[in-house]
Design an enzyme around this catalytic site. Sequence first.
Site, mmCIF file in Angstrom:
data_model
loop_
_atom_site.group_PDB
_atom_site.id
_atom_site.type_symbol
_atom_site.label_atom_id
_atom_site.label_comp_id
_atom_site.label_asym_id
_atom_site.label_seq_id
_atom_site.Cartn_x
_atom_site.Cartn_y
_atom_site.Cartn_z
ATOM 1 N N HIS A 1 1.006 5.076 1.427
ATOM 2 C CA HIS A 1 0.430 6.026 2.385
ATOM 3 C C HIS A 1 0.445 7.420 1.778
ATOM 4 O O HIS A 1 1.496 7.881 1.294
ATOM 5 C CB HIS A 1 1.299 6.111 3.649
ATOM 6 N N HIS B 1 0.846 -1.202 0.000
ATOM 7 C CA HIS B 1 0.000 0.000 0.000
ATOM 8 C C HIS B 1 0.874 1.242 0.000
ATOM 9 O O HIS B 1 2.006 1.217 0.478
ATOM 10 C CB HIS B 1 -0.930 0.017 1.213
#
Length: 136
Positions: free
Chosen positions: A101, A99
């Site tokens: 951020h 992922h």
Amino acid sequence: MADCIFCKIIAGEIPSSKVYEDEHVLAFLDISQVTPGHTLVIPKEHYRTILDMNAESASHLFAKVPEIANKIMRATGAKGMNIMNNTEEIAGQSVFHTHVHLAPRYSTDDDLNISFVAHEPDFEKLADLAAKIARA
Ligand code: 5GP
Ligand code: ZN
């Protein structure tokens, strides 16, 4: 992937505050909100870390980062943003579905603290290391 919390979010088995979704990518608010608007951008396909992605899957993910980042900037009025990926536990990764951020910044003394300790440059070492990485 069965035991992956982000795969469960993608499947709608766990609720999330979605800010963007398309065929390849989902973006939703990080539950910890290090700063208001802190968002995670994830590939819909499960990749443990960014090191497992190829050019095509990475391009689907990263192609959307500027658009989502700009949406956050417009919505929050932030003055800047830190865009980060943690790869492996040593680098702070705690959820092993890769992922990105997006952490909007409002002031230098907010709750996000990133510091780089600078070292005196050793140009010979830099050249050796660059060559080693280029060859790898
Ligand atoms: P990492 O430490 O792997 O770079 O980041 C994982 C992030 O996922 C953390 O910032 C954490 O707050 C967030 N997170 C963990 N579980 C959930 C969840 O169930 N929902 C949401 N929205 N965020 C989560
Ligand atoms: Zn997953």
